[in-house]
Structures are given as structure tokens and as C-alpha cells.
Motif scaffolding. Structure first.
Motif, PDB file in Angstrom:
ATOM      1  N   LEU A   1      -0.017   1.949   1.451  1.00  6.62           N
ATOM      2  CA  LEU A   1       1.175   0.678   2.356  1.00  6.62           C
ATOM      3  C   LEU A   1       1.979   2.239   2.874  1.00  6.62           C
ATOM      4  O   LEU A   1       2.431   2.304   4.037  1.00  6.62           O
ATOM      5  N   ILE A   2       1.842   3.491   2.118  1.00  8.98           N
ATOM      6  CA  ILE A   2       3.325   4.186   3.196  1.00  8.98           C
ATOM      7  C   ILE A   2       2.500   5.787   3.819  1.00  8.98           C
ATOM      8  O   ILE A   2       3.745   6.229   4.278  1.00  8.98           O
ATOM      9  N   LYS A   3       1.457   5.540   4.132  1.00 12.51           N
ATOM     10  CA  LYS A   3       1.358   6.139   5.468  1.00 12.51           C
ATOM     11  C   LYS A   3       1.494   5.729   5.733  1.00 12.51           C
ATOM     12  O   LYS A   3       1.858   4.987   6.763  1.00 12.51           O
ATOM     13  N   ASN A   4       1.190   6.767   7.195  1.00 13.28           N
ATOM     14  CA  ASN A   4       1.768   6.525   8.179  1.00 13.28           C
ATOM     15  C   ASN A   4       3.382   6.957   8.755  1.00 13.28           C
ATOM     16  O   ASN A   4       3.512   6.592  10.016  1.00 13.28           O
ATOM     17  N   ASP A   5       3.865   6.256   7.240  1.00 12.88           N
ATOM     18  CA  ASP A   5       5.059   7.115   8.048  1.00 12.88           C
ATOM     19  C   ASP A   5       5.972   5.516   8.335  1.00 12.88           C
ATOM     20  O   ASP A   5       7.086   5.404   8.724  1.00 12.88           O
ATOM     21  N   GLN A   6       5.590   4.553   7.878  1.00 10.01           N
ATOM     22  CA  GLN A   6       5.774   3.053   8.819  1.00 10.01           C
ATOM     23  C   GLN A   6       6.919   2.324   7.383  1.00 10.01           C
ATOM     24  O   GLN A   6       5.922   1.003   7.248  1.00 10.01           O
ATOM     25  N   ILE A   7       6.971   2.885   6.313  1.00  5.52           N
ATOM     26  CA  ILE A   7       7.393   1.634   5.266  1.00  5.52           C
ATOM     27  C   ILE A   7       8.377   1.275   5.317  1.00  5.52           C
ATOM     28  O   ILE A   7       8.620  -0.098   4.874  1.00  5.52           O
ATOM     29  N   SER A   8       9.304   0.448   6.157  1.00  2.00           N
ATOM     30  CA  SER A   8      10.109  -0.485   6.590  1.00  2.00           C
ATOM     31  C   SER A   8       9.799  -1.036   7.308  1.00  2.00           C
ATOM     32  O   SER A   8      10.188  -2.665   7.392  1.00  2.00           O
ATOM     33  N   GLU A   9       8.353  -1.511   8.079  1.00  2.00           N
ATOM     34  CA  GLU A   9       7.334  -2.514   8.615  1.00  2.00           C
ATOM     35  C   GLU A   9       6.587  -3.272   6.996  1.00  2.00           C
ATOM     36  O   GLU A   9       6.396  -4.050   7.181  1.00  2.00           O
ATOM     37  N   LYS A  10       6.543  -2.420   6.455  1.00  2.00           N
ATOM     38  CA  LYS A  10       6.007  -2.575   4.727  1.00  2.00           C
ATOM     39  C   LYS A  10       6.490  -2.974   3.997  1.00  2.00           C
ATOM     40  O   LYS A  10       6.827  -3.092   2.714  1.00  2.00           O
ATOM     41  N   ILE A  11       8.305  -3.116   3.748  1.00  2.00           N
ATOM     42  CA  ILE A  11       9.324  -2.503   2.719  1.00  2.00           C
ATOM     43  C   ILE A  11       8.630  -3.894   2.101  1.00  2.00           C
ATOM     44  O   ILE A  11       8.965  -3.256   0.407  1.00  2.00           O
TER      45      ILE A  11
END
Length: 321
Positions: A256-266
Motif C-alpha cells: 500500500l505504501i510503495k511509490n510514496d502515495q500514502i495520501s491516496e490510500k490513507i
């Protein structure tokens, strides 16, 4: 017992401290005046002033001295929050617009600097070099903690030791100094000062760990910001660290956290962390710090303020907002 019940007993003294803060940060410069009062008017737990006042009862209680110490520490805290909101790009704090949101980053940074300058002005009114020395050291520690936090943004490889060192500098040290300086300003015995410092430090560590837990378990209404806000901003706290290092959720979380896109999958990331034992582990660690704080209290003289400090430690251990 609620924190409000404890504060009710001290309401007059707290009101006087708030007047001291308001007068200290007042200025004819309109923008600075409004901006510096922005966070102050939003309220807060005022736990640092409360710790100063309670610690003062273990020595020769002199409210005029303690009022200045308490106001100075709260102003430091306010300054760090104004700066934090710039670093975190936060629009809300305590449910109100931040200085950064109402004005801009430049005004917010200068407001934080102004508050620190006013703190220095106020504390020089106390003719005690020991107090000045302690406060100068904690300002350095607080800034080091903030830099550590920036360095560790989005760093999922950071250790428990790094996290604990960061929250010590970010939160615990100011609470520890609140009880320490309350005792020093009242000429308490050296061993009493030491035990009160230990109490404040351990309560401070527990306070921040629980605060980090609440970022996952609290509601927007309780927190004044959406759940998972810290994580969205890249601040990896203990529940998330445990989940990624020690739980069965590790693989899913890493995906889930790969590619530093946490905010989109918070929402998914938060749900994953909540399924792990990270929150329970964090609560257990916070409780260990509370026990240490209460052990320090046991060594203090038996006065009613000792019981109040115990009640506060119990509240912090169980708080839900």
C-alpha cells in the motif's frame, strides 16, 4: 475523573496565567497581534502551566514567580505549534484555522519567531540563572527533535529508538521541564526536583504515544483533523512502525505504501494498521511510562497536589481525545 474536573480546582490561577500570556504576546503590530493570538484563543489543555503550578506546591509556593514560568513554557509550546503547522502544511488545529492557513507561511514563521522572542523577554524577569540555563537547553532539544522528525518523514525503516528519541525532544522534554521548573522556582529540595522531572518526562512520553494512537482511533470531531493526518503528512509514528516491522500486515502494508502515495490510500493504510497489534502495543508501552511516572510520585511528600498529579497521569493513560 476528567481533566476538566482537575482544572476546575485551579481555574482562577489558570485564568491569571492566560492573562499573563495574552499581555506578553500583545503588540501594536496588527498582523502579529492577531496571528499570535490565533492559536491562543483556540484553547488547549494548558497541561504545562498546570504542571508548573502543581510542582510549585512541593516548595515555597509563590504564584507571581510560577505564573511567569508557566506563561513562558506555554508560549514556547505555542511557537512550536505555529512552526509545526507550516512544516506539516496543516490548515486546522484544535478545529480552528492555523496561522499558516489564515495568513501564509511567511507570517506563520515570523509569528513563531515572535512568540519565542516574547518568551525570552518574559523569562528574563525571573532572576534565576538556573532557570535560564535549563530553558536554553530545552529550546535546542526541541529544535533538534523537529529536525529529526523532518529527516524521518516517510522513513519506514526508522527504529523504535529513533521514534522514542524524537518524541522525547518533541513533547516529553517540555512537560518534564514544566514540573522541574515549577519546583526550582519554589526552592524545592533537589531530590524533589529530580522526582518531579522524572514524573513529567514519563508522563510526556506516554502523552505523545497516546496522541499518536489517537491519530488512528480518534474522530475528526475529537481531533480537529481527519484520522490518519500524521501519516498523510509523512509522520510515521509507533502504531505504523510496529505494523510494518512486527505484524502479519507487513506485506500488505508495504504494498500500500510503495511509490510514496500514502495520501491516496490513507483509509486502506489506516485500516491495515488498526488490524495489526500496533495500537495495542503502543498503548502497552504508554502504560509502562505511566507506571514509571507514578513510581516517581511515590517518592514525593504526601500533599494533595501529589494526588492531583496521579489523577492526571491516569487521565493521560486513558484519554480518548
Amino acid at each position: 475523573m476528567k481533566l476538566e474536573d482537575i482544572y476546575f480546582r485551579m481555574r482562577r490561577d489558570i485564568k491569571e496565567i492566560e492573562k499573563e500570556i495574552s499581555m506578553t504576546i500583545a503588540t501594536d503590530q496588527k498582523v502579529l497581534h492577531q496571528a499570535s493570538h490565533q492559536l491562543f484563543k483556540a484553547g488547549g489543555k494548558r497541561i504545562r502551566p498546570v504542571f508548573v503550578l502543581l510542582a510549585g506546591h512541593f516548595g515555597n509556593y509563590q504564584f507571581d514567580k510560577l505564573k511567569k514560568v508557566a506563561a513562558a513554557l506555554e508560549i514556547i509550546h505555542m511557537a512550536t505549534l505555529v512552526h509545526d503547522d507550516v512544516i506539516d502544511d496543516a490548515d486546522k488545529r484544535r478545529g480552528k484555522l492555523t496561522v499558516k492557513a489564515q495568513w501564509d507561511n511567511k507570517v506563520a514563521m515570523y509569528t513563531g519567531d515572535y512568540l519565542l522572542a516574547k518568551f525570552l523577554q518574559l523569562i528574563t524577569e525571573l532572576e534565576n540563572p538556573e532557570i535560564h540555563k535549563i530553558l536554553s537547553k530545552i529550546l535546542v532539544s526541541i529544535v533538534e527533535g523537529e529536525i529529526d522528525q523532518i529527516k524521518d518523514f516517510n522513513n519506514w525503516e526508522q527504529s523504535l529508538k529513533q521514534y522514542l528519541r524524537r518524541i522525547k525532544r518533541k513533547t516529553a522534554i517540555l512537560l518534564a521541564v514544566s514540573t522541574q521548573l515549577g519546583a526550582i522556582a519554589s526552592d524545592a529540595e533537589t531530590k524533589v526536583v529530580r522526582y518531579l522531572y522524572q514524573y513529567g518526562y514519563n508522563v510526556g512520553m506516554a502523552f505523545q504515544i497516546i496522541d499518536d494512537v489517537l491519530d488512528y482511533t480518534g474522530t475528526t470531531a475529537q481531533l480537529g483533523k481527519p484520522a490518519g493526518s500524521d501519516l498523510s503528512q509523512g509522520n510515521i509514528t509507533l502504531p505504523a512502525l510496529y505494523a510494518v516491522h512486527c505484524s502479519d500486515e507487513r506485506d500488505q502494508l508495504l504494498e500500500l505504501i510503495k511509490n510514496d502515495q500514502i495520501s491516496e490510500k490513507i483509509d486502506q493504510v489506516v485500516a491495515c494498521i488498526k488490524r495489526s497489534d500496533g495500537i495495542e502495543y503502543s498503548k502497552r508501552l504508554a502504560q509502562r511510562y505511566i507506571i514509571k511516572a507514578q513510581e516517581a510520585l511515590e517518592k514525593l511528600p504526601n500533599i494533595k497536589e501529589k494526588e492531583t498529579l496521579f489523577e492526571i497521569s491516569e487521565f493521560i493513560a486513558k484519554r480518548t481525545y
